[in-house]
Design a protein around this motif. Sequence first.
Motif, PDB file in Angstrom:
ATOM      1  N   LEU A 224       0.828  -1.190   0.000  1.00 10.57           N
ATOM      2  CA  LEU A 224       0.000   0.000   0.000  1.00 10.57           C
ATOM      3  C   LEU A 224       0.866   1.245   0.000  1.00 10.57           C
ATOM      4  CD1 LEU A 224      -2.638  -0.709   2.761  1.00 10.57           C
ATOM      5  CD2 LEU A 224      -2.981  -0.635   0.322  1.00 10.57           C
ATOM      6  N   GLY A 225       1.776   1.436  -0.808  1.00  9.56           N
ATOM      7  CA  GLY A 225       2.600   2.634  -0.902  1.00  9.56           C
ATOM      8  C   GLY A 225       1.769   3.718  -1.532  1.00  9.56           C
ATOM      9  N   VAL A 226       1.873   4.925  -1.027  1.00 10.87           N
ATOM     10  CA  VAL A 226       1.048   5.985  -1.568  1.00 10.87           C
ATOM     11  C   VAL A 226       1.934   7.046  -2.179  1.00 10.87           C
ATOM     12  CG1 VAL A 226      -0.592   7.790  -1.031  1.00 10.87           C
ATOM     13  CG2 VAL A 226      -0.767   5.595   0.086  1.00 10.87           C
ATOM     14  N   GLY A 227       1.748   7.302  -3.443  1.00  7.35           N
ATOM     15  CA  GLY A 227       2.452   8.374  -4.128  1.00  7.35           C
ATOM     16  C   GLY A 227       1.442   9.147  -4.934  1.00  7.35           C
ATOM     17  N   ILE A 228       1.537  10.432  -4.936  1.00  4.91           N
ATOM     18  CA  ILE A 228       0.608  11.268  -5.680  1.00  4.91           C
ATOM     19  C   ILE A 228       1.400  12.010  -6.740  1.00  4.91           C
ATOM     20  CG2 ILE A 228      -1.022  13.178  -5.525  1.00  4.91           C
ATOM     21  CD1 ILE A 228      -1.911  10.684  -4.043  1.00  4.91           C
TER      22      ILE A 228
ATOM     23  N   LYS B 133       4.281  11.890  -2.483  1.00  7.79           N
ATOM     24  CA  LYS B 133       5.332  12.871  -2.791  1.00  7.79           C
ATOM     25  C   LYS B 133       5.176  14.176  -2.025  1.00  7.79           C
ATOM     26  CE  LYS B 133       5.881  11.047  -7.419  1.00  7.79           C
ATOM     27  NZ  LYS B 133       5.702  11.290  -8.845  1.00  7.79           N
ATOM     28  N   ASP B 134       3.939  14.461  -1.557  1.00  3.58           N
ATOM     29  CA  ASP B 134       3.687  15.687  -0.797  1.00  3.58           C
ATOM     30  C   ASP B 134       3.898  15.499   0.698  1.00  3.58           C
ATOM     31  OD1 ASP B 134       2.923  16.988  -3.163  1.00  3.58           O
ATOM     32  OD2 ASP B 134       0.851  16.294  -2.947  1.00  3.58           O
ATOM     33  N   GLY B 135       4.198  14.277   1.140  1.00  2.00           N
ATOM     34  CA  GLY B 135       4.369  13.998   2.560  1.00  2.00           C
ATOM     35  C   GLY B 135       3.072  13.631   3.262  1.00  2.00           C
ATOM     36  N   ASP B 136       1.970  13.476   2.514  1.00  2.00           N
ATOM     37  CA  ASP B 136       0.701  13.039   3.094  1.00  2.00           C
ATOM     38  C   ASP B 136       0.698  11.518   3.174  1.00  2.00           C
ATOM     39  OD1 ASP B 136      -0.101  15.715   3.140  1.00  2.00           O
ATOM     40  OD2 ASP B 136      -1.024  15.574   1.156  1.00  2.00           O
ATOM     41  N   SER B 137       0.046  10.983   4.214  1.00  2.49           N
ATOM     42  CA  SER B 137       0.130   9.544   4.470  1.00  2.49           C
ATOM     43  C   SER B 137      -1.228   8.864   4.532  1.00  2.49           C
ATOM     44  CB  SER B 137       0.843   9.291   5.803  1.00  2.49           C
ATOM     45  OG  SER B 137       2.173   9.742   5.752  1.00  2.49           O
ATOM     46  N   ILE B 138      -1.211   7.578   4.208  1.00  2.00           N
ATOM     47  CA  ILE B 138      -2.339   6.672   4.407  1.00  2.00           C
ATOM     48  C   ILE B 138      -1.851   5.577   5.353  1.00  2.00           C
ATOM     49  CG2 ILE B 138      -3.856   4.954   3.347  1.00  2.00           C
ATOM     50  CD1 ILE B 138      -3.834   6.603   0.810  1.00  2.00           C
ATOM     51  N   PHE B 139      -2.678   5.260   6.362  1.00  3.48           N
ATOM     52  CA  PHE B 139      -2.339   4.234   7.350  1.00  3.48           C
ATOM     53  C   PHE B 139      -3.186   2.993   7.099  1.00  3.48           C
ATOM     54  CE2 PHE B 139      -2.082   8.399   9.605  1.00  3.48           C
ATOM     55  CZ  PHE B 139      -0.719   8.539   9.476  1.00  3.48           C
ATOM     56  N   VAL B 140      -2.525   1.834   7.128  1.00  2.00           N
ATOM     57  CA  VAL B 140      -3.188   0.574   6.800  1.00  2.00           C
ATOM     58  C   VAL B 140      -2.876  -0.472   7.858  1.00  2.00           C
ATOM     59  CG1 VAL B 140      -3.287  -1.297   5.100  1.00  2.00           C
ATOM     60  CG2 VAL B 140      -3.067   1.054   4.341  1.00  2.00           C
ATOM     61  N   GLN B 141      -3.890  -1.254   8.191  1.00  2.00           N
ATOM     62  CA  GLN B 141      -3.714  -2.438   9.028  1.00  2.00           C
ATOM     63  C   GLN B 141      -3.969  -3.639   8.126  1.00  2.00           C
ATOM     64  OE1 GLN B 141      -6.366  -2.629  12.374  1.00  2.00           O
ATOM     65  NE2 GLN B 141      -5.378  -4.440  13.219  1.00  2.00           N
ATOM     66  N   TYR B 142      -3.153  -4.675   8.230  1.00  2.00           N
ATOM     67  CA  TYR B 142      -3.317  -5.822   7.344  1.00  2.00           C
ATOM     68  C   TYR B 142      -3.160  -7.135   8.085  1.00  2.00           C
ATOM     69  CZ  TYR B 142       1.750  -5.986   7.435  1.00  2.00           C
ATOM     70  OH  TYR B 142       3.050  -6.052   7.845  1.00  2.00           O
ATOM     71  N   ALA B 143      -3.671  -8.192   7.469  1.00  2.00           N
ATOM     72  CA  ALA B 143      -3.541  -9.550   8.009  1.00  2.00           C
ATOM     73  C   ALA B 143      -3.591 -10.524   6.846  1.00  2.00           C
ATOM     74  CB  ALA B 143      -4.668  -9.844   8.992  1.00  2.00           C
ATOM     75  N   GLY B 144      -2.863 -11.634   6.993  1.00  2.00           N
ATOM     76  CA  GLY B 144      -2.863 -12.617   5.925  1.00  2.00           C
ATOM     77  C   GLY B 144      -2.253 -13.934   6.347  1.00  2.00           C
ATOM     78  N   VAL B 145      -2.165 -14.826   5.377  1.00  2.00           N
ATOM     79  CA  VAL B 145      -1.601 -16.148   5.604  1.00  2.00           C
ATOM     80  C   VAL B 145      -0.519 -16.421   4.572  1.00  2.00           C
ATOM     81  CG1 VAL B 145      -3.702 -17.080   6.648  1.00  2.00           C
ATOM     82  CG2 VAL B 145      -3.378 -17.262   4.196  1.00  2.00           C
TER      83      VAL B 145
ATOM     84  N   LYS C 103       0.611 -17.294   9.904  1.00  4.24           N
ATOM     85  CA  LYS C 103      -0.220 -16.097   9.863  1.00  4.24           C
ATOM     86  C   LYS C 103       0.594 -14.886  10.282  1.00  4.24           C
ATOM     87  CE  LYS C 103      -4.656 -18.236  10.474  1.00  4.24           C
ATOM     88  NZ  LYS C 103      -6.014 -17.996  10.934  1.00  4.24           N
ATOM     89  N   GLY C 104       0.222 -13.756   9.711  1.00  8.50           N
ATOM     90  CA  GLY C 104       0.900 -12.517  10.042  1.00  8.50           C
ATOM     91  C   GLY C 104      -0.058 -11.347  10.018  1.00  8.50           C
ATOM     92  N   ALA C 105       0.346 -10.280  10.689  1.00  8.36           N
ATOM     93  CA  ALA C 105      -0.461  -9.063  10.737  1.00  8.36           C
ATOM     94  C   ALA C 105       0.468  -7.893  11.022  1.00  8.36           C
ATOM     95  CB  ALA C 105      -1.529  -9.175  11.818  1.00  8.36           C
ATOM     96  N   GLY C 106       0.001  -6.692  10.673  1.00 10.72           N
ATOM     97  CA  GLY C 106       0.813  -5.526  10.948  1.00 10.72           C
ATOM     98  C   GLY C 106       0.175  -4.236  10.477  1.00 10.72           C
ATOM     99  N   PHE C 107       0.996  -3.204  10.438  1.00 13.07           N
ATOM    100  CA  PHE C 107       0.574  -1.864  10.045  1.00 13.07           C
ATOM    101  C   PHE C 107       1.581  -1.290   9.058  1.00 13.07           C
ATOM    102  CE2 PHE C 107      -1.135  -2.622  14.228  1.00 13.07           C
ATOM    103  CZ  PHE C 107      -2.431  -2.143  14.128  1.00 13.07           C
ATOM    104  N   CYS C 108       1.075  -0.482   8.119  1.00 14.13           N
ATOM    105  CA  CYS C 108       1.936   0.201   7.160  1.00 14.13           C
ATOM    106  C   CYS C 108       1.535   1.666   7.058  1.00 14.13           C
ATOM    107  CB  CYS C 108       1.803  -0.399   5.758  1.00 14.13           C
ATOM    108  SG  CYS C 108       2.438  -2.062   5.591  1.00 14.13           S
ATOM    109  N   THR C 109       2.520   2.485   6.755  1.00 21.60           N
ATOM    110  CA  THR C 109       2.289   3.884   6.423  1.00 21.60           C
ATOM    111  C   THR C 109       2.792   4.099   5.005  1.00 21.60           C
ATOM    112  OG1 THR C 109       2.549   4.626   8.711  1.00 21.60           O
ATOM    113  CG2 THR C 109       2.858   6.275   6.984  1.00 21.60           C
ATOM    114  N   PHE C 110       1.902   4.595   4.149  1.00 23.44           N
ATOM    115  CA  PHE C 110       2.238   4.919   2.778  1.00 23.44           C
ATOM    116  C   PHE C 110       2.277   6.435   2.661  1.00 23.44           C
ATOM    117  CE2 PHE C 110       0.233   0.849   2.805  1.00 23.44           C
ATOM    118  CZ  PHE C 110       1.060   0.094   2.004  1.00 23.44           C
ATOM    119  N   GLU C 111       3.400   6.948   2.210  1.00 31.04           N
ATOM    120  CA  GLU C 111       3.582   8.396   2.113  1.00 31.04           C
ATOM    121  C   GLU C 111       3.720   8.806   0.660  1.00 31.04           C
ATOM    122  OE1 GLU C 111       7.138  11.350   3.191  1.00 31.04           O
ATOM    123  OE2 GLU C 111       6.349  10.252   4.913  1.00 31.04           O
TER     124      GLU C 111
END
Length: 165
Positions: free
Chosen positions: A17-21, A101-113, A91-99
């Motif tokens: 979930l990388g965020v680039g604008i 080019k302007d420095g604005d971010s999206i925060f994501v929680q994920y889980a999977g196998v 199984k795994g889980a975690g959090f990501c921050t996608f930032e």
Amino acid sequence: MKKPIFLRIVVAAFTVLGVGISANLSAENLPRSGSISINSIFKGGTPIKFNDDYSHYTATGVTFNEAGSGLLHTGKVACAYANFTRNEINKGAGFCTFEDKDGDSIFVQYAGVGTEKGEVNGTNDIIGGTGKFKGISGDGFYACTHTNKKSEFPCTEKFDYQLPE
């Protein structure tokens, strides 16, 4: 020896979930809802193992919008994740921050196998954001695999998002 490949891969995922604008996409003309399809590559750090079953990691990476520009294109992503592996369980889980080019971010929680082949599949939940992404919500999926390079994994992700009016 069990390899927590899932965690290495998920860090990319994400989840994940990388965020680039692109430079011409501002908060004023950002669509209030839509889908984002990205490809990303992650590099995981050295795992911290608590025992043979549980580990946690961090990973960083870059994302590319499948359209070649727009949301999430050439954005930065940083993830923290945990993995539990025992017998058939991976199984795994975690959090990501996608930032972007302007420095604005999206925060994501994920889980999977994870699978024995090192593939990881799961879901992403968008839990918030900053700047032009303030109030964002949504969800999606991710699918990651591993390369033969240590702690490197590519992912494909799709997110459906909504921004407040």
